[in-house]
Design an enzyme around this catalytic site. Structure first.
Site, PDB file in Angstrom:
ATOM      1  N   SER A   1      -9.928  -0.518   7.144  1.00 32.64           N
ATOM      2  CA  SER A   1      -9.367  -0.384   5.791  1.00 32.64           C
ATOM      3  C   SER A   1      -8.666  -1.601   5.219  1.00 32.64           C
ATOM      4  O   SER A   1      -8.319  -1.605   4.048  1.00 32.64           O
ATOM      5  CB  SER A   1      -8.404   0.797   5.748  1.00 32.64           C
ATOM      6  OG  SER A   1      -9.138   1.979   5.600  1.00 32.64           O
TER       7      SER A   1
ATOM      8  N   SER B   1      -9.723   1.868   2.991  1.00 33.06           N
ATOM      9  CA  SER B   1      -8.848   2.622   2.117  1.00 33.06           C
ATOM     10  C   SER B   1      -7.816   1.776   1.360  1.00 33.06           C
ATOM     11  O   SER B   1      -7.229   2.276   0.404  1.00 33.06           O
ATOM     12  CB  SER B   1      -8.096   3.670   2.944  1.00 33.06           C
ATOM     13  OG  SER B   1      -7.244   3.049   3.894  1.00 33.06           O
TER      14      SER B   1
ATOM     15  N   LYS C   1       0.858  -1.174   0.000  1.00 36.72           N
ATOM     16  CA  LYS C   1       0.000   0.000   0.000  1.00 36.72           C
ATOM     17  C   LYS C   1       0.897   1.228   0.000  1.00 36.72           C
ATOM     18  O   LYS C   1       1.934   1.243   0.698  1.00 36.72           O
ATOM     19  CB  LYS C   1      -0.889  -0.030   1.253  1.00 36.72           C
ATOM     20  CG  LYS C   1      -1.915   1.085   1.347  1.00 36.72           C
ATOM     21  CD  LYS C   1      -2.794   0.920   2.593  1.00 36.72           C
ATOM     22  CE  LYS C   1      -3.890   1.969   2.679  1.00 36.72           C
ATOM     23  NZ  LYS C   1      -4.751   1.817   3.865  1.00 36.72           N
TER      24      LYS C   1
HETATM   25  N1  GLN Z   1     -13.082   4.244   6.508  1.00 40.07           N
HETATM   26  C1  GLN Z   1     -12.509   4.676   7.748  1.00 40.07           C
HETATM   27  C2  GLN Z   1     -12.096   6.127   7.635  1.00 40.07           C
HETATM   28  O1  GLN Z   1     -12.381   6.698   6.649  1.00 40.07           O
HETATM   29  C3  GLN Z   1     -11.344   3.816   8.097  1.00 40.07           C
HETATM   30  C4  GLN Z   1     -10.138   4.107   7.288  1.00 40.07           C
HETATM   31  C5  GLN Z   1      -8.992   3.240   7.638  1.00 40.07           C
HETATM   32  O2  GLN Z   1      -9.139   2.201   8.270  1.00 40.07           O
HETATM   33  N2  GLN Z   1      -7.821   3.693   7.273  1.00 40.07           N
HETATM   34  O3  GLN Z   1     -11.513   6.680   8.505  1.00 40.07           O
END
Ligand code: GLN
Length: 484
Positions: free
Chosen positions: A175, A151, A76
């Site tokens: 994410s 994400s 990532k």
């Molecule tokens: N979707 C969640 C957010 O927008 C979690 C994101 C993540 O786990 N990095 O914060």
């Protein structure tokens, strides 16, 4: 080649059926041919990959190396990679070339894994759809009009489409698990402190945790074994031996106590998701697990607490992007204030700005007690709920996401609906617990994921349950049409 799992590739490499260079070339060709449809990679590091593959072949020839030697992986683009652009999918870091490797990158490299490139993601890991990336959205290989989740959407889409057999992700509120669910792969968020955060660009430091994504639990176990472990450079890294996760997979499920939280099967859960998860629970039962209903009464508080704590930490972490030291800088600043304002105004996207505004507000004098302190107290209550539940059961099971993959654009103007995508995943981050998502079927042709949450440091148990489930089912073998 590309249909092979990490375990199968490792076996073939060792048996001399093919070389690491051949494996690497095969996956690079696939990325070249197919990623135009998905946009799952931000950077492909073909030359470096071939160099690493040659070194892996050399190691294998001498009878050395481990199970990941010569196996391709992708990172990532939140993990720093020495000499390679590390963008966090933000204009702010579009030109940033990291001067060192993150611990996770270093460990996988030392284990002999071959890095194919850096995967797309939501900007600074803020999002649940991979639509906030400066490099454009990632598409879900099961339906390219739909999101892959976020994400870590690039990693999930690339693994699901067989562009790479395994990848890293990070999980602050879901994410790793939510995109794993939406793309039909297996992903694990480890216990907070299990995997080093050093060199992993910070979003919300008390919640962020890196982890592996692959098609099978067995492959996730192999990746985790290399990624996990104490790192003196991360002050929250836990000094505790890393178990042999692969050795724990074989344990039968007889007597395993599985809890189904009543609150995870209520309003908002799509019928098709519920049916697939219930069927998966029956498989665990037929394998000898004892299933009972439990309650996690603080469940409705998780999303609101998270959206105070995470933006607060983000607003502090993102203060470093000021146009002075590295990253984006605006043209011709008039003075220092203009430099700060225009650099940040131009360098950050809308969702990142929203989080910084919310976080700055909740931390400000007069509101700190009402919001931030309150959210921290709620966080403790959420943790206590789990501690209580784990006196009764060994793992907690339920849906990973309330819905299957949604359409691109569908939730972009509706942050609250977007935030609710993580209603089942966020509590594990607030409590620091390990949690996994694995494919358990389809609803309307789209993958459904089941989440398993475990006690602190019981990653091995979660991988064991997922592996036993995968021995009894075939969902993890399904390939998206056009990407077989
Ligand atoms: N979707 C969640 C957010 O927008 C979690 C994101 C993540 O786990 N990095 O914060």
């Amino acid at each position: 080649m590309h249909e092979r799992t990490i375990a199968e590739l490792a076996h073939g490499l060792r048996a001399g059926e093919f070389s690491a260079v051949e494996v690497t070339e095969a996956f690079l060709r696939r990325i070249e041919a197919l990623d135009g449809r998905l946009n799952s990679f931000i950077t492909v590091t073909a030359e470096r990959a071939l160099e690493q593959a040659r070194a892996a072949d050399e190691r294998l020839r001498r009878g050395g190396g481990g199970p990941l030697t010569g196996v391709p992986v992708a990172h990532k683009d939140i993990f720093c990679t020495d000499g390679v652009r590390t963008s966090c999918a933000s204009r702010m870091l579009d030109s940033f070339v990291a001067p060192y490797d993150a611990t996770v990158v270093e460990r996988l490299r030392d284990a002999g894994a071959v890095m194919l490139g850096k995967t797309n993601m939501d900007e600074f890991a803020m999002g649940s759809s991979n639509e906030t990336s400066f490099y454009g959205p990632v598409r879900n290989p099961w339906d390219t009009e739909r999101v892959p989740g976020g994400s870590s959407g690039g990693s999930a889409a690339a693994v699901a489409a067989r562009l790479v057999p395994g990848a890293t992700g990070t999980d602050t509120g879901g994410s790793i698990r939510q995109p794993a669910a939406l793309c039909g792969i297996t992903g694990l968020k480890p216990t907070y402190g299990r995997v080093s955060r050093w060199g992993m660009i910070a979003f919300a430091s008390s919640l962020d945790q890196g982890g592996p994504m692959a098609r099978t639990a067995e492959d996730v176990a192999l990746l985790l074994g290399a990624m996990a472990g104490f790192d003196p450079r991360d002050s929250t890294s836990v000094d505790r031996p890393v178990p042999d996760y692969a050795a724990e997979l074989a344990r039968p499920l007889r007597g395993l106590r599985v809890g189904l939280p009543r609150e995870y099967f209520g309003e908002g859960l799509e019928a098709g998701v519920r049916e697939a998860v219930e069927a998966a629970v029956r498989v665990l039962e037929s394998e000898g697990a004892e299933v009972r209903e439990i309650s996690l009464p603080t469940t409705p508080l998780a999303v609101p607490a998270y959206y105070v704590v995470a933006p607060a930490e983000a607003s502090s972490n993102l203060a470093r992007y000021d146009g002075v030291r590295y990253g984006y800088r605006c043209e011709d600043p008039r003075d220092l204030e203009d430099l700060y304002m225009r650099t940040r105004g131009e360098g950050f996207g809308a969702e990142v700005k929203r989080r910084i505004l919310v976080g700055t507000y909740t931390l400000s004098a007069g509101y700190y007690d009402a919001y931030y302190l309150k959210a921290q107290k709620v966080r403790r209550l959420i943790r206590d709920d789990f501690v209580r539940a784990f006196e009764e059961v060994d793992v907690i099971a339920g849906p990973t996401s309330p819905t299957t993959a949604f359409r691109l654009g569908e939730r972009l103007d509706d942050p609250v609906t977007m935030y609710l995508s993580d209603v089942y995943t966020i509590a594990a981050n607030l409590a620091g617990l390990p949690a996994l998502s694995m494919p358990v079927g389809f609803a309307g042709g789209l993958p459904v994921g089941m989440q398993l949450i475990g006690r602190h440091f019981e990653e091995g148990r979660l991988l064991n349950v997922a592996h036993q489930y995968q021995l009894a089912t075939d969902w993890h073998r399904a390939a998206p049409p056009g990407f077989e």
